[in-house]
Structure formats: C-alpha cells, structure tokens
Design a protein around this motif. Structure first.
Motif, PDB file in Angstrom:
ATOM      1  N   LEU A 276      14.065  53.928  58.620  1.00 24.19           N
ATOM      2  CA  LEU A 276      12.997  53.039  58.179  1.00 24.19           C
ATOM      3  C   LEU A 276      13.075  51.758  58.985  1.00 24.19           C
ATOM      4  N   GLY A 277      11.941  51.343  59.523  1.00 28.26           N
ATOM      5  CA  GLY A 277      11.869  50.077  60.239  1.00 28.26           C
ATOM      6  C   GLY A 277      10.542  49.394  59.963  1.00 28.26           C
ATOM      7  N   MET A 278      10.548  48.055  60.046  1.00 27.02           N
ATOM      8  CA  MET A 278       9.328  47.266  59.806  1.00 27.02           C
ATOM      9  C   MET A 278       9.386  45.998  60.624  1.00 27.02           C
ATOM     10  N   ASP A 279       8.206  45.525  61.024  1.00 27.32           N
ATOM     11  CA  ASP A 279       8.169  44.209  61.654  1.00 27.32           C
ATOM     12  C   ASP A 279       8.176  43.145  60.549  1.00 27.32           C
ATOM     13  N   ARG A 280       8.417  41.910  60.953  1.00 28.60           N
ATOM     14  CA  ARG A 280       8.540  40.822  59.967  1.00 28.60           C
ATOM     15  C   ARG A 280       7.275  40.631  59.142  1.00 28.60           C
ATOM     16  N   GLY A 281       6.131  40.906  59.731  1.00 27.48           N
ATOM     17  CA  GLY A 281       4.861  40.706  59.030  1.00 27.48           C
ATOM     18  C   GLY A 281       4.677  41.597  57.821  1.00 27.48           C
ATOM     19  N   VAL A 282       5.256  42.779  57.827  1.00 26.11           N
ATOM     20  CA  VAL A 282       5.131  43.669  56.666  1.00 26.11           C
ATOM     21  C   VAL A 282       6.421  43.744  55.851  1.00 26.11           C
ATOM     22  N   ALA A 283       7.543  43.319  56.440  1.00 23.65           N
ATOM     23  CA  ALA A 283       8.830  43.405  55.747  1.00 23.65           C
ATOM     24  C   ALA A 283       8.889  42.532  54.501  1.00 23.65           C
ATOM     25  N   ALA A 284       8.094  41.464  54.452  1.00 21.99           N
ATOM     26  CA  ALA A 284       8.081  40.598  53.275  1.00 21.99           C
ATOM     27  C   ALA A 284       7.634  41.364  52.028  1.00 21.99           C
ATOM     28  N   GLN A 285       6.842  42.420  52.222  1.00 23.82           N
ATOM     29  CA  GLN A 285       6.387  43.266  51.114  1.00 23.82           C
ATOM     30  C   GLN A 285       6.933  44.682  51.302  1.00 23.82           C
ATOM     31  N   TRP A 286       8.230  44.780  51.583  1.00 24.40           N
ATOM     32  CA  TRP A 286       8.826  46.046  51.998  1.00 24.40           C
ATOM     33  C   TRP A 286       8.687  47.147  50.952  1.00 24.40           C
ATOM     34  N   GLN A 287       8.743  46.796  49.645  1.00 25.20           N
ATOM     35  CA  GLN A 287       8.645  47.849  48.636  1.00 25.20           C
ATOM     36  C   GLN A 287       7.283  48.532  48.686  1.00 25.20           C
ATOM     37  N   ARG A 288       6.209  47.758  48.798  1.00 30.74           N
ATOM     38  CA  ARG A 288       4.865  48.352  48.869  1.00 30.74           C
ATOM     39  C   ARG A 288       4.700  49.144  50.163  1.00 30.74           C
ATOM     40  N   GLU A 289       5.187  48.579  51.260  1.00 28.72           N
ATOM     41  CA  GLU A 289       5.099  49.265  52.553  1.00 28.72           C
ATOM     42  C   GLU A 289       5.854  50.588  52.508  1.00 28.72           C
ATOM     43  N   LEU A 290       7.055  50.554  51.960  1.00 25.34           N
ATOM     44  CA  LEU A 290       7.864  51.763  51.859  1.00 25.34           C
ATOM     45  C   LEU A 290       7.190  52.809  50.971  1.00 25.34           C
ATOM     46  N   ALA A 291       6.610  52.383  49.870  1.00 29.58           N
ATOM     47  CA  ALA A 291       5.909  53.316  48.985  1.00 29.58           C
ATOM     48  C   ALA A 291       4.735  53.973  49.703  1.00 29.58           C
ATOM     49  N   ASP A 292       3.978  53.194  50.470  1.00 26.30           N
ATOM     50  CA  ASP A 292       2.849  53.756  51.226  1.00 26.30           C
ATOM     51  C   ASP A 292       3.326  54.768  52.258  1.00 26.30           C
ATOM     52  N   LEU A 293       4.383  54.431  52.973  1.00 24.25           N
ATOM     53  CA  LEU A 293       4.925  55.347  53.987  1.00 24.25           C
ATOM     54  C   LEU A 293       5.454  56.626  53.343  1.00 24.25           C
ATOM     55  N   TYR A 294       6.157  56.488  52.233  1.00 23.70           N
ATOM     56  CA  TYR A 294       6.699  57.642  51.511  1.00 23.70           C
ATOM     57  C   TYR A 294       5.569  58.573  51.065  1.00 23.70           C
ATOM     58  N   ARG A 295       4.522  58.003  50.467  1.00 24.34           N
ATOM     59  CA  ARG A 295       3.396  58.827  50.016  1.00 24.34           C
ATOM     60  C   ARG A 295       2.726  59.535  51.202  1.00 24.34           C
ATOM     61  N   ALA A 296       2.653  58.868  52.337  1.00 22.48           N
ATOM     62  CA  ALA A 296       2.048  59.490  53.524  1.00 22.48           C
ATOM     63  C   ALA A 296       2.874  60.671  54.018  1.00 22.48           C
ATOM     64  N   THR A 297       4.212  60.563  53.992  1.00 17.25           N
ATOM     65  CA  THR A 297       5.043  61.690  54.412  1.00 17.25           C
ATOM     66  C   THR A 297       4.898  62.847  53.423  1.00 17.25           C
ATOM     67  N   MET A 298       4.834  62.525  52.156  1.00 19.26           N
ATOM     68  CA  MET A 298       4.701  63.569  51.136  1.00 19.26           C
ATOM     69  C   MET A 298       3.351  64.278  51.284  1.00 19.26           C
ATOM     70  N   ALA A 299       2.303  63.523  51.562  1.00 20.57           N
ATOM     71  CA  ALA A 299       0.961  64.099  51.657  1.00 20.57           C
ATOM     72  C   ALA A 299       0.782  64.989  52.892  1.00 20.57           C
ATOM     73  N   VAL A 300       1.450  64.672  53.992  1.00 15.74           N
ATOM     74  CA  VAL A 300       1.255  65.447  55.226  1.00 15.74           C
ATOM     75  C   VAL A 300       2.150  66.702  55.243  1.00 15.74           C
ATOM     76  N   ARG A 301       3.093  66.774  54.353  1.00 11.83           N
ATOM     77  CA  ARG A 301       4.004  67.917  54.339  1.00 11.83           C
ATOM     78  C   ARG A 301       3.262  69.191  53.967  1.00 11.83           C
ATOM     79  N   VAL A 302       3.461  70.204  54.762  1.00 11.85           N
ATOM     80  CA  VAL A 302       2.852  71.512  54.529  1.00 11.85           C
ATOM     81  C   VAL A 302       3.822  72.353  53.715  1.00 11.85           C
ATOM     82  N   GLY A 303       3.347  73.019  52.693  1.00  9.28           N
ATOM     83  CA  GLY A 303       4.192  73.931  51.940  1.00  9.28           C
ATOM     84  C   GLY A 303       4.912  73.288  50.783  1.00  9.28           C
ATOM     85  N   GLY A 304       4.497  72.105  50.380  1.00  3.82           N
ATOM     86  CA  GLY A 304       5.019  71.453  49.188  1.00  3.82           C
ATOM     87  C   GLY A 304       6.454  71.165  49.264  1.00  3.82           C
TER      88      GLY A 304
END
Length: 133
Positions: A105-133
């Motif tokens: 996991l990496g972030m620039d300073r501009g988004v790191a201030a809200q890292w929990q929301r950013e991380l949640a968005d990234l996590y949901r994106a990985t879960m959504a793109v996964r094929v085969g559940g």
C-alpha cells in the motif's frame, strides 16, 4: 493472483480508480510469492475496471494483493485486516505478508491525510475486479 487498485490522476486532472486482476495459474505458495511475481511477471490479465484511461496517469495511491489464484476472499479479508492493523502508525509505503497474502500500500501526501477512506476505496476496487469471488 495479483489484484491491483490504483487511484490515478490524468494529465488533464481527471481522477478515478483503475483496478486489475491477473492470474498466475498453478502457482501455490506460503509466505512470499515466487520470485518475480508480480513485478516481473504480473500474470495474465483476466479482468479490469478502468475509470481513467492509461497511459500517462499519476498514481496517487495503490493497493496490491498477491496470493495464489485459488485463495478465497474469506482468507484474504482477515489477512488484510491483520496487515493493516500491524502496519498502522508506520510510514508509507506499507508492505507485509500475512499467510499466503502479500500486501503493498502506498499513497502520496495529498491522499494520505484521509488514508482510511482511501484504503477502503482501494480495497473495494480490488474486491470488485476479482473474478470468481
């Protein structure tokens, strides 16, 4: 399996999440993935979700998950929670292995201030793109 979600910004200023799912076939491992996965061998692209067309985008934040293809989400999720709980309070980027899962996991300073929301968005994106559940 290599799942990658990236918060990107185009040269024109458009921002969004791009996510990718790569497959590695019969590789099975514990701990670190085989040498070269995913950096030299990301695998075969099996699914993607593009909101900001590459190339030339600036990656503002990313989440990579690398694990054998057959790993169920109910194994990835608790490993991810352990990874985040162990990495909190340390400087980014975060890199860690929990069981058969490698996380980065990496972030620039501009988004790191809200890292929990950013991380949640990234996590949901990985879960959504996964094929085969």
């Amino acid at each position: 399996m290599y799942l990658s979600a990236q918060h990107v910004r185009s040269l024109e200023g458009a921002e969004g999440l791009n996510a990718f799912h790569f497959s590695h076939g019969a590789y099975i491992w514990e701990g670190l993935p085989p040498q070269g996965i995913p950096d030299q061998d990301p695998g075969m692209l099996v699914a993607q979700s593009i909101t900001v067309t590459p190339p030339g985008n600036l990656v503002r934040a990313y989440l990579d998950i690398v694990t054998p293809d057959e790993t169920p989400w109910n194994e990835i999720r608790p490993a991810f929670i352990t990874f985040v709980s162990e990495a909190q309070g340390t400087p980014l980027p975060w890199i860690g292995v929990v069981g058969r899962c490698l996380f980065r996991l990496g972030m620039d300073r501009g988004v790191a201030a809200q890292w929990q929301r950013e991380l949640a968005d990234l996590y949901r994106a990985t879960m959504a793109v996964r094929v085969g559940g």
